[in-house]
Design a protein around this motif. Structure first.
Motif, PDB file in Angstrom:
ATOM      1  N   ARG A  63       0.847  -1.189   0.000  1.00 32.96           N
ATOM      2  CA  ARG A  63       0.000   0.000   0.000  1.00 32.96           C
ATOM      3  C   ARG A  63       0.878   1.231   0.000  1.00 32.96           C
ATOM      4  NH1 ARG A  63      -3.214  -3.182   3.229  1.00 32.96           N
ATOM      5  NH2 ARG A  63      -5.298  -3.506   2.395  1.00 32.96           N
ATOM      6  N   ARG A  81       9.450 -13.219  17.273  1.00 32.16           N
ATOM      7  CA  ARG A  81      10.445 -14.296  17.277  1.00 32.16           C
ATOM      8  C   ARG A  81      11.514 -13.902  16.279  1.00 32.16           C
ATOM      9  NH1 ARG A  81       7.419 -16.477  20.782  1.00 32.16           N
ATOM     10  NH2 ARG A  81       6.325 -18.429  20.523  1.00 32.16           N
ATOM     11  N   LEU A 111      14.613 -14.193   7.250  1.00 29.07           N
ATOM     12  CA  LEU A 111      13.399 -13.381   7.117  1.00 29.07           C
ATOM     13  C   LEU A 111      12.153 -14.241   7.223  1.00 29.07           C
ATOM     14  CD1 LEU A 111      14.494 -10.913   4.334  1.00 29.07           C
ATOM     15  CD2 LEU A 111      13.731 -10.270   6.617  1.00 29.07           C
ATOM     16  N   ALA A 112      12.251 -15.468   6.741  1.00 30.17           N
ATOM     17  CA  ALA A 112      11.097 -16.361   6.870  1.00 30.17           C
ATOM     18  C   ALA A 112      10.857 -16.705   8.335  1.00 30.17           C
ATOM     19  CB  ALA A 112      11.317 -17.631   6.072  1.00 30.17           C
ATOM     20  N   GLU A 113      11.946 -16.828   9.084  1.00 30.80           N
ATOM     21  CA  GLU A 113      11.818 -17.168  10.508  1.00 30.80           C
ATOM     22  C   GLU A 113      11.377 -15.986  11.340  1.00 30.80           C
ATOM     23  OE1 GLU A 113      15.476 -20.218  10.594  1.00 30.80           O
ATOM     24  OE2 GLU A 113      15.300 -18.922  12.363  1.00 30.80           O
ATOM     25  N   TYR A 114      11.690 -14.772  10.870  1.00 28.98           N
ATOM     26  CA  TYR A 114      11.354 -13.582  11.656  1.00 28.98           C
ATOM     27  C   TYR A 114       9.842 -13.459  11.723  1.00 28.98           C
ATOM     28  CZ  TYR A 114      11.567  -8.771  13.387  1.00 28.98           C
ATOM     29  OH  TYR A 114      11.437  -7.629  14.148  1.00 28.98           O
ATOM     30  N   ALA A 115       9.314 -13.496  12.927  1.00 28.82           N
ATOM     31  CA  ALA A 115       7.857 -13.433  13.077  1.00 28.82           C
ATOM     32  C   ALA A 115       7.504 -12.306  14.015  1.00 28.82           C
ATOM     33  CB  ALA A 115       7.319 -14.754  13.607  1.00 28.82           C
ATOM     34  N   LEU A 116       6.760 -11.343  13.510  1.00 28.39           N
ATOM     35  CA  LEU A 116       6.234 -10.281  14.349  1.00 28.39           C
ATOM     36  C   LEU A 116       4.732 -10.273  14.125  1.00 28.39           C
ATOM     37  CD1 LEU A 116       7.648  -6.696  14.765  1.00 28.39           C
ATOM     38  CD2 LEU A 116       5.241  -7.210  14.931  1.00 28.39           C
ATOM     39  N   LEU A 117       3.993 -10.569  15.139  1.00 27.92           N
ATOM     40  CA  LEU A 117       2.536 -10.606  15.011  1.00 27.92           C
ATOM     41  C   LEU A 117       1.926  -9.442  15.747  1.00 27.92           C
ATOM     42  CD1 LEU A 117       1.714 -14.382  15.499  1.00 27.92           C
ATOM     43  CD2 LEU A 117       1.979 -13.092  13.403  1.00 27.92           C
ATOM     44  N   CYS A 141       1.523  -6.241  14.107  1.00 31.32           N
ATOM     45  CA  CYS A 141       1.748  -5.041  13.313  1.00 31.32           C
ATOM     46  C   CYS A 141       2.330  -5.500  11.982  1.00 31.32           C
ATOM     47  CB  CYS A 141       2.730  -4.122  14.035  1.00 31.32           C
ATOM     48  SG  CYS A 141       3.153  -2.640  13.107  1.00 31.32           S
ATOM     49  N   ALA A 171       7.936  -9.877   4.428  1.00 30.95           N
ATOM     50  CA  ALA A 171       7.565 -10.661   3.240  1.00 30.95           C
ATOM     51  C   ALA A 171       8.036  -9.935   1.987  1.00 30.95           C
ATOM     52  CB  ALA A 171       6.062 -10.878   3.196  1.00 30.95           C
ATOM     53  N   ARG A 180      11.704 -10.476   1.458  1.00 28.86           N
ATOM     54  CA  ARG A 180      11.997 -11.791   0.879  1.00 28.86           C
ATOM     55  C   ARG A 180      11.739 -11.782  -0.623  1.00 28.86           C
ATOM     56  NH1 ARG A 180       9.143 -16.613   3.276  1.00 28.86           N
ATOM     57  NH2 ARG A 180      10.724 -17.767   2.133  1.00 28.86           N
ATOM     58  N   GLN A 227       1.243  -7.053  -3.489  1.00 30.83           N
ATOM     59  CA  GLN A 227       0.813  -8.195  -2.691  1.00 30.83           C
ATOM     60  C   GLN A 227       0.628  -9.389  -3.619  1.00 30.83           C
ATOM     61  OE1 GLN A 227       0.538  -9.475   0.630  1.00 30.83           O
ATOM     62  NE2 GLN A 227      -0.706  -7.653   0.975  1.00 30.83           N
ATOM     63  N   LEU A 269      -3.079 -14.769  -3.079  1.00 32.73           N
ATOM     64  CA  LEU A 269      -3.123 -15.787  -2.045  1.00 32.73           C
ATOM     65  C   LEU A 269      -3.578 -17.085  -2.687  1.00 32.73           C
ATOM     66  CD1 LEU A 269      -2.729 -15.687   0.979  1.00 32.73           C
ATOM     67  CD2 LEU A 269      -5.176 -15.374   1.208  1.00 32.73           C
ATOM     68  N   PHE A 305      -3.668 -12.670  14.157  1.00 21.31           N
ATOM     69  CA  PHE A 305      -2.394 -12.554  13.446  1.00 21.31           C
ATOM     70  C   PHE A 305      -1.791 -13.939  13.333  1.00 21.31           C
ATOM     71  CE2 PHE A 305      -2.457  -8.003  13.834  1.00 21.31           C
ATOM     72  CZ  PHE A 305      -3.117  -7.768  15.031  1.00 21.31           C
ATOM     73  N   HIS A 309       1.443 -16.301  11.613  1.00 25.53           N
ATOM     74  CA  HIS A 309       2.703 -16.407  10.880  1.00 25.53           C
ATOM     75  C   HIS A 309       2.752 -17.815  10.327  1.00 25.53           C
ATOM     76  CE1 HIS A 309       7.144 -16.666  10.340  1.00 25.53           C
ATOM     77  NE2 HIS A 309       6.944 -15.436   9.939  1.00 25.53           N
ATOM     78  N   GLY A 363       6.496 -18.549   6.671  1.00 25.55           N
ATOM     79  CA  GLY A 363       7.431 -17.442   6.562  1.00 25.55           C
ATOM     80  C   GLY A 363       6.798 -16.092   6.284  1.00 25.55           C
TER      81      GLY A 363
END
Lengths: 535, 514, 173
Positions: B369, B382, B430-436, B438, B443, B446, B473, B476, C67, C69, C72
């Motif tokens: 956006r 994480r 980056l795939a492992e980085y998880a912020l839920l 916000c 993505a 990556r 985006q 999906l 939310f 995850h 990835g």
């Protein structure tokens, strides 16, 4: 419990012929049921659309929890009445799950004569509420009716079990603490206004729902007052001024969602605890039932073959296996629930009648619900048996059945003739649920027997006047009687008159009984008490 | 869950520095900053056995730096940002805590000469260059003139200050397209590209009003705009004894809205010869200015290998970690050493680089956006771990990401023996980085690093505009949609509770009807 | 299909039911339900099983927001309770509430309660990351309330302004 050993040869010609015959019957039944449930004249469908109303099946789909079973009752009510013009008697009833709770559904079908109440519609509704009372099931009413069908008012208004009984039953439910919610999706006029009025909660749809003791035309005729439907009994008036309705909704979808939320507030029942083991599918394939039932109703078969295809693991503990062998008694589990089974393997003799009465007492002592699988032509007759006291012994069995405190369930598997129907807990004996199989028959005696008896009377009568009859004359007397008997003893006639709670495909019986037993356990089981057993 | 502790480069060097640090003129350092850089500075400060003091606005109460600091002093402001710009409060906090030095981090007051002066006047040590050096390089026009005078390459331009009356006229003579820049600006803000002469006057007006509004200074200059340039900068370090070295370059071409997103070293665009030239040019400029402490000289690098001085940032930069990873030097340590008066102690030849390091900035923004900033609670965080993975994070689980601050949340720095290995490690990390809680750009990052052009090293500052599919985006797929709906339904109470209420037998029978 | 989740700009209707083991997901565009289950592990992560295939996921909720995850990538869904959705449908209220398109702060306000505004008229100016955006009235109407003052910050979708509800003719169904 040991597994029943089937002695059937499923490859035999006899078995295959039976199976083909019964499958055809079931298919015919399913086709008719589908038609009755779904096919409507185009103009009725268009009328619903024009009124912004959903078809009753669509309403039920939205009301019931997804992925849960719905046991519909008496789907073919009125199929042989009113020239077949009132499918299902214009009402849909059944047991379904709403917001996780077992409820009784009472839904008006406005696509059938505007949802008008015919005599059989009233009977079907009263029956549904009787089931709700006996099994303490909360009720969801979907109200959408044009009111009583005036031309037949004499058959639905005044008597004890006619329309007034609906409202009396609603009051009994309320007194018992069993909740009801009504969704007003159409007009609730005159008596019909009492359905939401007597429900503990009700929801009304703005624009299509209305509640009034008399509609605008009647009001104008009575007092000259001119008033619109909405002003007289619409959603906003009743939810904000009169307080007759509780929740306004802008659409049917919203009303149903509100009703689901209301049911979610109901306290869940205390289930009566009976013996239970984790369920197990029958060892023998229930589809084999089609091959078990003979093509000719006069032909006998071992009812244990039916039991083996209904109960968990096909396991059965037989009681008194060597005595009274024309009545099979024993314990089994069905969908986990422990039940006692009485099932006919022939005519009832003294010993079988005594065995039956005794076993019923054992089940009551044990708090074990009882399943009656009927295939009975009657009690044994003749001098020897009368001297042995067959009347007394039959009476003892009927005394035990009538006073049984544990819930009873009856399935008409094949024949149900004469007093055997009574001893095996027929309709008059308060089984919580009673179902018929498509090929079953029910009457006071077999058609042939009855025709012969009536013809005999006529022949002797004519003989007294000196008249002799030819073979054709005799046939002319006999044949119409046979035909009439046959028609009125078929499962379709029985279900049309609501003598049963519906015809079942034999293969569906296990699920239907499981749901029935579960519903029945909302009510506590009392201590057994019997009248006098004539010894 | 705490962010994992990353080993700082040169941990061994830090150990030996501890004993020397005991004799430094300051025993405690106040960090006048927030977020990840405050954590970063604090770690080296504390590893040296010094006391770390942090100032914070109430909005940052739960921030990791505030939790880690030896002492945290609350400051206030009309807005949270205003608090970190309040020199008076910061100096008062330093005095109250007994801090002997102030490290300004980047942004905020780090390039505010007035503040640097005030720190000195308060008898404290400013960890950075002299106020004069800040002023020189802070005024982009003066800086340009200085660099040009020194014989170093600058882009063709027109400077308003030279003759305001003829500015617009002279600007027209600069080869188009050109870039209007605020003299007092920096960090990519307030710049406008002009492609047609007819638009020039209008754009000058708008640029002036923005410069006035955001930087308090409406002066401008224009430069020839090199289409799709590469942005290459060089890390320099000077001590108080006249010694200056460079610590190699960084390529920062992947940008959006003139802000960097990905930085790496070495630059895939440079031959060894070009690398040497650019780095030595930068060192030369720093030497010419007698530069002290850490700084970065930024260049615009054209497709033909030509490069021009862009600006010099007189502070530690966001992307400093990649330099640390390939040189093994802890830049915050070097800054503190210089501020304490120590000589650099090594020659240019002794500064070596090994391997390849890439930094990815993790922003709270929605790339699809138009990169609009996002907000939300950090419900789960994480961070990835593993060989060559370093995460400099300014947030922890339990904090709220708000619109009050810059949206950069953390930096992911991956290092490998070569670029390919670094990219592979970055993809996994980056795939492992998880912020839920916000939306972040992980993505998007990556998709970026998996784009063929990036893999080929074909980046430039217009890269993202040229490849809008990266930010877009992706569709999906149905399987993923079903998984998301399933997980969401199963954790949503109204849905779950109703399903759980259905009795066992009815659940087992399922959607059957007679 | 009563319940719904919003993901990106799409709304998905669905229902959840319990199966003998695990659950079933009923989707509007499919007749057959999908078998699903979610098992929470000790470390806070979860194992999601869909049609027999399992994978590790992270799930967190805040109010109606979920939310996740997965594979990835982080996703955000918003739950819509059937009663909320059906009530909103009947009110046609989308145009009465003016929400922030992105997080930021209020820079200038051109409207006050009781003021009549025309469609397209500038109501306020907001700032986000040094970009200014003007918000205009979506329809003719009267300002009912202003919910933020100049200088205050807000999140995306924050209710900035309300218009007096427009009278809705007829009923939706």
């Amino acid at each position: 419990m040991k597994r029943l050993e089937s002695k059937l040869n499923t490859a035999s010609a006899e078995f295959q012929a039976n199976a083909a015959h019964n499958r055809k019957l079931v298919e015919a039944f399913k086709t008719m049921q589908h038609k009755v449930r779904n096919e409507r004249p185009e103009r009725d469908i268009q009328r619903l659309k024009a009124q912004d109303k959903m078809f009753v099946r669509e309403r039920l789909k939205q009301l019931l929890d997804p992925g849960t079973p719905f046991l519909e009752l008496s789907s073919l009510a009125a199929n042989e009445a009113y020239e077949g013009d009132v499918p299902g008697a214009g009402v849909v009833t059944g047991i379904g799950i709403v917001s996780g709770r077992e409820v009784m559904i009472n839904a008006g079908d406005a696509s059938v004569k505007g949802g008008a109440w015919y005599p059989l519609s009233v009977k079907k509704t009263v029956r549904a509420l009787d089931v709700a009372i006996e099994n303490r099931l909360p009720v969801v009413h979907l109200c959408d009716s044009a009111g009583g069908f005036l031309p037949l008012q004499a058959e639905l208004f005044a008597d004890k079990y006619y329309a007034g009984r609906i409202f009396r039953n609603q009051c009994m439910l309320s007194k018992m603490g069993v909740q009801q919610v009504a969704i007003v999706l159409g007009h609730c006029t005159a008596g019909g206004a009492y359905v939401p009025g007597l429900s503990d909660y009700n929801v009304i749809v703005r624009g299509t729902g209305a509640i009034f003791l008399a509609g605008p035309p009647l009001v104008k005729a009575a007092t000259g007052e001119e008033v619109t439907v909405d002003e007289l009994g619409g959603a906003d008036m009743h939810t904000s001024i009169s307080g007759t309705a509780d929740y306004p909704a802008s659409s049917e979808e919203e009303a149903i969602a509100i009703a689901r939320d209301i049911v979610a507030q109901f306290k869940r029942p205390d289930k009566t605890r009976i013996e239970w083991l984790p369920p197990e599918a029958p060892y023998y394939d229930p589809a084999e039932l089609y091959g078990v039932l003979p093509r000719d109703i006069k032909q006998g078969f071992d009812i244990r073959e039916v039991i083996a295809r209904l109960v968990d693991g096909s396991r059965f503990h037989e009681y008194q296996p060597a005595y009274g062998k024309t009545l099979i008694c024993g314990y089994a589990h069905l969908w986990g629930y422990k039940i006692g089974i009485l099932a006919n393997n022939g005519v009832l003799f003294n010993d079988s009648a005594l065995k039956g009465a005794h076993f019923i007492e054992l089940c009551n002592q044990n708090r074990t619900p009882i399943l009656f699988l009927q295939n009975i032509t009657g009690f044994m007759v003749g001098k020897e048996y009368e001297q042995r006291g067959i009347t007394k012994d039959g009476a003892k069995m009927i005394m035990a059945v009538s006073n049984s405190e544990v819930p009873k369930f009856t399935v008409m598997c094949n024949g149900s003739f004469g007093a055997g129907n009574y001893g095996m807990s027929g309709r008059a004996f308060d089984s919580r649920f009673l179902f018929s199989w498509p090929q079953s028959q029910i009457s006071v005696m077999g058609a042939e027997q009855a025709a012969n008896t009536l013809a005999d009377v006529k022949i002797r009568q004519l003989a007294r006047h000196g008249k002799q009859l030819t073979a054709e004359d005799v046939a002319a007397i006999r044949d119409p009687v046979v035909a009439e008997f046959k028609r009125k003893s078929s499962a379709y006639y029985s279900t049309s008159e609501i003598w049963d709670d519906g015809i079942l495909d034999p293969v569906d019986t296990r699920n239907a009984l499981g749901i029935a037993i579960s519903a029945a356990l909302n009510t506590p089981i009392g201590d057994p008490r019997y009248g006098i057993f004539r010894m | 869950m705490k962010s994992p502790v990353n080993p700082l480069p040169g941990a061994a060097v830090l150990e030996t520095s501890r004993s020397r640090a005991a004799n430094w003129p300051f025993r405690s350092v106040l960090i006048a900053n927030r977020g990840e850089i405050a954590v970063r500075i604090l770690r080296t400060v504390q590893a040296l056995g010094l006391k770390g003091v942090v100032v914070y606005h109430a909005a940052d109460r739960k921030a990791p730096a505030v939790q880690m600091a030896d002492q945290a002093i609350e400051i206030t402001g009309a807005t949270p940002v205003a608090a970190y710009l309040d020199a008076k409060q910061i100096l008062a906090a330093a005095k109250a805590s007994g801090a002997g030095a102030i490290h300004p981090g980047y942004g905020f007051l780090s390039e505010n000469a007035g503040f640097a002066r005030a720190v000195a006047e308060a008898g404290l040590i400013f960890v950075g260059p002299t106020p004069e050096q800040i002023e020189l390089m802070g005024d982009k026009v003066r800086a340009r003139a200085f660099v040009a005078k020194g014989g170093f390459p600058v882009a063709p331009s027109a400077i308003e200050d030279d003759d305001p009356a003829t500015f617009a006229e002279r600007a027209l003579k600069v080869p188009f397209p050109l870039l209007i820049k605020p003299a007092a600006g920096g960090g990519g803000k307030g710049m406008r590209i002009v492609r047609e002469a007819a638009q020039l006057r209008g754009e000058i007006e708008r640029a002036r009003s923005e410069g006035q509004r955001y930087f308090g200074d409406g002066r401008l200059y224009v430069e020839r705009y090199i289409e799709n340039p590469r942005h290459i900068e060089v890390q320099v370090l000077g001590d108080a004894h006249g010694k200056v070295v460079h610590l190699f370059e960084r390529e920062c071409s992947v940008q959006r809205r003139f802000q960097k997103i990905v930085e790496e070293t070495p630059s895939p665009a440079l031959t060894p010869e070009l690398r040497k030239r650019i780095c030595e040019t930068a060192a030369g400029i720093a030497r010419e200015a007698g530069y002290r402490n850490a700084g970065t000289v930024e260049f615009i690098f054209g497709a033909g290998g030509e490069f021009y001085f862009l600006e010099m940032n007189t502070r530690l930069q966001v992307e400093h970690p990649v330099t640390e990873m390939i040189t093994g030097k802890d830049l915050v340590l070097e800054q503190l050493r210089v501020a304490a008066g120590e000589p650099l102690g090594y020659t240019q030849e002794q500064v070596t680089s090994q391997g390849h390091s890439i930094e990815f900035r993790i922003y709270a923004e929605d790339a699809s956006r138009g990169y609009t900033p996002t907000t939300g609670p950090v419900l789960v965080l994480r961070a990835p771990q593993g060989e060559g993975v370093r995460v400099d994070s300014g947030i922890v689980e339990g904090q709220d990401v708000t619109a009050a601050f810059d949206p950069m949340l953390a930096k992911l720095i991956v290092t490998g023996k070569d670029r390919a290995e670094a990219i592979a490690r970055a993809d996994r990390a980056l795939a492992e980085y998880a912020l839920l809680g916000c939306v972040t750009n992980t993505a998007f990052l990556r998709r970026l690093l998996n784009h063929q052009a990036f893999i080929d090293g074909q980046v430039h500052t217009g890269f993202l505009d040229a490849h809008p599919e990266i930010a877009a985006q992706p569709e999906l797929n149905e399987a993923t949609l079903h998984k998301l709906l399933a997980a969401a339904a199963l954790v949503t109470r109204p849905m779950r509770d109703v399903a759980d209420l259905v009795p066992d037998m009815h659940a087992a029978i399922g959607g059957w009807s007679n | 299909m009563h319940h719904a989740f919003k993901l990106e700009e799409n709304e998905y209707n669905l229902e959840l039911s319990r199966a003998e083991a695990g659950y079933r997901l009923h989707l509007a565009d499919r007749t057959l339900p999908v078998s699903v289950n979610l098992h929470l592990e000790d470390d806070g992560s979860a194992v999601l099983t869909v049609n027999g295939r399992s994978e590790k996921v992270l799930v967190a909720t805040r109010g109606d927001d979920v939310f996740i995850h997965l594979g990835g990538v982080a996703y955000q869904l918003r739950y819509e309770h059937p009663l909320q959705r059906l009530a909103a449908q009947s009110q046609g209220s989308a145009e009465d509430h003016i929400r922030a398109p992105m997080p930021g702060s209020l820079v200038a306000l051109h409207a006050k309660p009781g003021q009549a505004v025309a469609r397209g008229e500038a109501l306020l100016v907001m700032e986000s990351m040094k970009m200014e955006t003007t918000i205009a009235a979506p329809r003719d109407g009267v300002i009912e309330a202003v919910h933020f003052a100049v200088g205050q910050t807000f999140d995306r979708d924050a209710l900035l302004l309300s218009l007096v509800a427009a009278v809705v003719e007829g009923k939706n169904s």
